[in-house]
Design a protein around this motif. Sequence first.
Motif, PDB file in Angstrom:
ATOM      1  N   UNK A   1      15.381  -7.205  -1.242  1.00  0.00           N
ATOM      2  CA  UNK A   1      16.486  -7.478  -0.777  1.00  0.00           C
ATOM      3  C   UNK A   1      16.440  -8.184   0.436  1.00  0.00           C
ATOM      4  N   UNK A   2      17.451  -8.558   1.348  1.00  0.00           N
ATOM      5  CA  UNK A   2      17.890  -8.921   2.838  1.00  0.00           C
ATOM      6  C   UNK A   2      19.389  -8.137   3.124  1.00  0.00           C
ATOM      7  N   UNK A   3      18.389  -7.267   4.431  1.00  0.00           N
ATOM      8  CA  UNK A   3      19.858  -6.704   4.320  1.00  0.00           C
ATOM      9  C   UNK A   3      20.227  -7.352   5.765  1.00  0.00           C
ATOM     10  N   UNK A   4      21.000  -7.642   5.677  1.00  0.00           N
ATOM     11  CA  UNK A   4      22.103  -8.920   6.917  1.00  0.00           C
ATOM     12  C   UNK A   4      22.992  -8.584   7.738  1.00  0.00           C
TER      13      UNK A   4
ATOM     14  N   UNK B   1      16.936  -7.707   7.785  1.00  0.00           N
ATOM     15  CA  UNK B   1      15.654  -7.143   7.156  1.00  0.00           C
ATOM     16  C   UNK B   1      15.214  -7.687   6.129  1.00  0.00           C
ATOM     17  N   UNK B   2      14.053  -8.100   5.566  1.00  0.00           N
ATOM     18  CA  UNK B   2      13.496  -8.927   4.617  1.00  0.00           C
ATOM     19  C   UNK B   2      12.982  -7.593   3.651  1.00  0.00           C
ATOM     20  N   UNK B   3      13.187  -7.123   2.883  1.00  0.00           N
ATOM     21  CA  UNK B   3      11.980  -6.926   2.327  1.00  0.00           C
ATOM     22  C   UNK B   3      11.710  -7.400   0.883  1.00  0.00           C
ATOM     23  N   UNK B   4       9.764  -7.101   1.279  1.00  0.00           N
ATOM     24  CA  UNK B   4       8.649  -7.972  -0.345  1.00  0.00           C
ATOM     25  C   UNK B   4       9.428  -6.869  -1.013  1.00  0.00           C
TER      26      UNK B   4
ATOM     27  N   UNK C   1       3.410 -15.906  -2.767  1.00  0.00           N
ATOM     28  CA  UNK C   1       3.335 -15.356  -3.633  1.00  0.00           C
ATOM     29  C   UNK C   1       4.682 -13.831  -3.327  1.00  0.00           C
ATOM     30  N   UNK C   2       5.693 -14.401  -1.964  1.00  0.00           N
ATOM     31  CA  UNK C   2       6.235 -13.861  -2.151  1.00  0.00           C
ATOM     32  C   UNK C   2       7.464 -13.958  -2.331  1.00  0.00           C
TER      33      UNK C   2
END
Length: 478
Positions: free
Chosen positions: A231-234, A242-245, A226-227
């Motif tokens: 967005x993925x700030x690469x 930085x991966x924001x759920x 359930x994750x």
Amino acid sequence: MKSKRIVIIGAGAAGIAAATRLLESGFENVLLLEAENRFGGRIHTIPFADNVVDLGAQWCHGEQGNAIYELTRDLDMLHPTDEIEGDFKCIRSNKEVVADVVIDRLRSITSNLEPTQQKGLKDYEGSLGTYLTEAFWRNLQPLTDVDRVVAREFFENCKKMFSSMDGADHLFEVSGKGQHEYLDCEGDLHLNWRDKGFRSFLCLLMKADQADAFDLGLLNEHIQYNARVEHIEWQSPTGDIRIRLWNGELILADHVICTVSLGVLKEIHQKLFIPPLPLVKCRAIDGLKLGTVDKIYLEFKEPFTPLDWPGFSLLWREEDLVELRNTGYYWLESLFSFHRVSCQPRLLQGWIIGQHARHMETLSEAEVFDALLWLFKKFFTSEVPTPVRLLRTRWYTNPNFRGSYFFRAIYTEEVKTSSSDLAIPILDEKDGRPLLQFAGEATHPHFYSTAHGAVDSGWREAQRLITHYLDHNPHLEE
């Protein structure tokens, strides 16, 4: 290697293959983020009727060069299929069962039209639909005693079957010469898992106890369900990814392997990646195509009769099609066949493709059930028993998939892109380390649309990281 933070987006075949390979190679800080509440992705085995059914990948396609077959060949997991053996009956929409001798003659033509075996497609600039249509009618010419009306109905059904193999809405959007990019693995193309389902292979990869639904083997403590990723700030000043759920959780990583469905990438890549992906990657996501193929399972109280039929194909007369298209049942036009299911004597499995499959997904179960009862009454002379239960897949309407599997389209050729463009990793400009990697069946140049292609792609990206660190730390090999 132990401390490197590797996040894999998606716990399907590609993600599990990548994670298990990395863990077995000494990487310990590996995390799979899965948007669903289960592992498997488009491999989804569930209990149903007398046994289990596979809502997604169902067969192991081929033997030689097939990673799945090679891992399981000595474990008595795969068996020759009894699901689609023999010749299907063909029933017309006026209830007429076409004589076997006629179908045999027509099938002798279409069996020689298997796309990957057509040398004429190698440099063909048109669609697969155009090529096969011309070839079918050309090869039919010597058979002067075959009714052309029945032949047309038969070929229309065959086109739907070929479309389902590609995952396309119709053959006229499929690249002709692109068929030679796909490689068939020699051997039985429909090996089945009997009463264990495709899930048993994933348990093998994970070294998990299949009898224990909560055991994840190597991946215990490495999967977060359930994750869903927001967005993925690469590219960040610190060098972290930085991966924001969606729940607000922030996860930092050194490497990200993205294995999500091409359909999801097409829908959200512009807001998923910060900054946006390079143009070559965006062109690949736009140019590659993901179609919809759905299954319908019908459970009966007793085995479906006639018992000696392995399955049947539905041939629509033109006048009946005109009438059908003016009713709420119009979507049944793309439901092209039903067949028996291994180890499930009371089940019939149907196949539906394209935009009509996507429409079917939006209907209630009762609406689908009523339409199927109408369909059987339309085609059969005898009364068909009422099914006791219905199960259908909904791969397109699920926001975590948005389709079934990739195919190489005419549009793919026009924008001059390929699976390889999607697979190319994005590297750090300073030290060359892989930042963003892409895996999944749509990234495989030759085995796309298959589970073994997905597994191969996961291993490919795991090996990319292993090689990177061995190259930078040669003593690790010791």
